[in-house]
Design an enzyme around this catalytic site. Structure first.
Site, mmCIF file in Angstrom:
data_model
loop_
_atom_site.group_PDB
_atom_site.id
_atom_site.type_symbol
_atom_site.label_atom_id
_atom_site.label_comp_id
_atom_site.label_asym_id
_atom_site.label_seq_id
_atom_site.Cartn_x
_atom_site.Cartn_y
_atom_site.Cartn_z
ATOM 1 N N HIS A 133 45.605 41.167 40.492
ATOM 2 C CA HIS A 133 44.568 42.169 40.148
ATOM 3 C C HIS A 133 43.982 42.012 38.654
ATOM 4 C CE1 HIS A 133 45.895 44.487 43.580
ATOM 5 N NE2 HIS A 133 47.273 44.555 43.329
ATOM 6 N N CYS A 175 39.744 41.978 41.141
ATOM 7 C CA CYS A 175 38.494 42.975 41.066
ATOM 8 C C CYS A 175 38.011 43.145 39.849
ATOM 9 C CB CYS A 175 39.065 44.200 41.557
ATOM 10 S SG CYS A 175 37.930 45.576 41.971
#
Length: 304
Positions: A133, A175
């Site tokens: 992440h 992301c």
């Protein structure tokens, strides 16, 4: 004055002595000026990085599937497929691949520092991959964020002299925002199997921003800034799937930034078909890369 006296001295900057005016139909003057140039600075656009060292180089893969509970980050299902695909692809290109799963931030930085202290005199280049992440200018380790610049700084010329003038490739699968890309083209949907093996699409939380890294670096991002990066729970992330496929087909023949452009195109043709978040259905993704490379980069096969 003789012709010899009018010639500029070798190596001096030469300018047009006077801009040439022309008159347009409405009576205004259009003046064309010539920029200064140095005759000594001639560059061959086809020059390539030297890739015939004894070793291809080291490729680090930091794979993060699980996270400490206090971070409140979901598990990254499908990331093992990415890790294994990358290991296979990079090994096929001749890299010495080192894999690290779910390391704490302190341990990640230790491994990166150790790699930056290695001797790359007989190596072509260096690769570092993060599957995790991301948020702002950080990626997540198991227990904390790590600033991307902290990692890239360890491989700058004053810190890692044996990589000076050699390609340093960083691949970030994370992301980079909080928006989905709306589709403009219709694509055939992918048939799903039985419910126990449904390949759902998930997103990697938060956002990562492009950072300057220095000459001979190239930063490869799974998605353009401000948008979600999609990951399938069975097959892995769209970006790594298509990157590994391109490396398998064209890795030893296509110039690397051209290969990344092919990957951009392939990923851009995908769309979300199955997802728990119904608002994500039909959404798309576009990767990007920031190249500070100074020559063309090819991974031609090494002679045995």
């Amino acid at each position: 004055m003789s012709g010899a006296e009018r010639r500029p001295a070798a190596g001096r900057v030469q300018l047009d002595s006077k801009p040439t005016p022309t008159t347009t139909a409405d009576g205004n003057q259009n003046i064309t000026e010539v920029d200064a140039f140095d005759k000594r600075q001639t560059f061959d656009p086809a020059v390539q990085y030297k890739m015939n060292h004894q070793r291809r180089g080291v490729a680090l893969i930091f794979n993060h599937e699980h996270f400490f509970w206090h971070l409140r980050l979901p598990d990254r299902r499908g990331t093992l497929a990415d890790r294994n695909n990358l290991k296979r692809s990079l090994t096929d290109l001749g890299f010495e691949v080192r894999i690290f799963d779910d390391l704490k931030a302190e341990d990640v930085l230790k491994k990166v520092f150790e790699a930056s202290r290695d001797d790359y005199s007989n190596a072509d280049c260096f690769v570092c991959v993060f599957l995790s992440h991301g948020e702002n200018d950080h990626v997540y380790a198991y227990d904390a964020q790590i600033k991307i610049e902290t990692i890239t700084n360890m491989f700058r010329g004053d810190k890692c002299q044996s990589l000076v003038g050699k390609p340093k490739i960083f691949i970030i699968q994370a992301c980079r925002g909080d928006k989905h890309d709306d589709p403009v083209l219709v694509q055939d949907s992918v048939d799903s199997k039985d419910e126990t093996t449904v390949n759902q699409t998930e997103v990697d939380a938060a956002g990562v921003y492009t950072l300057p890294a220095g000459a001979d670096f190239i930063m490869c991002y799974s998605v353009a800034q401000g948008y979600f990066s999609h990951r399938e729970t069975v097959n892995g992330s769209w970006y790594i799937q298509d990157l590994c496929e391109a490396l398998g087909k064209h890795g030893s023949s296509l110039e690397f930034t051209e290969l990344l452009t092919v990957v951009n195109r392939k990923v851009s043709h995908r769309k979300v078909d199955i997802c728990r978040d119904i608002n994500a259905i039909g959404k798309k993704q576009i990767p990007c890369f920031a190249s500070m490379l100074t020559k063309k980069l090819y991974f031609h096969p090494k002679s045995k």
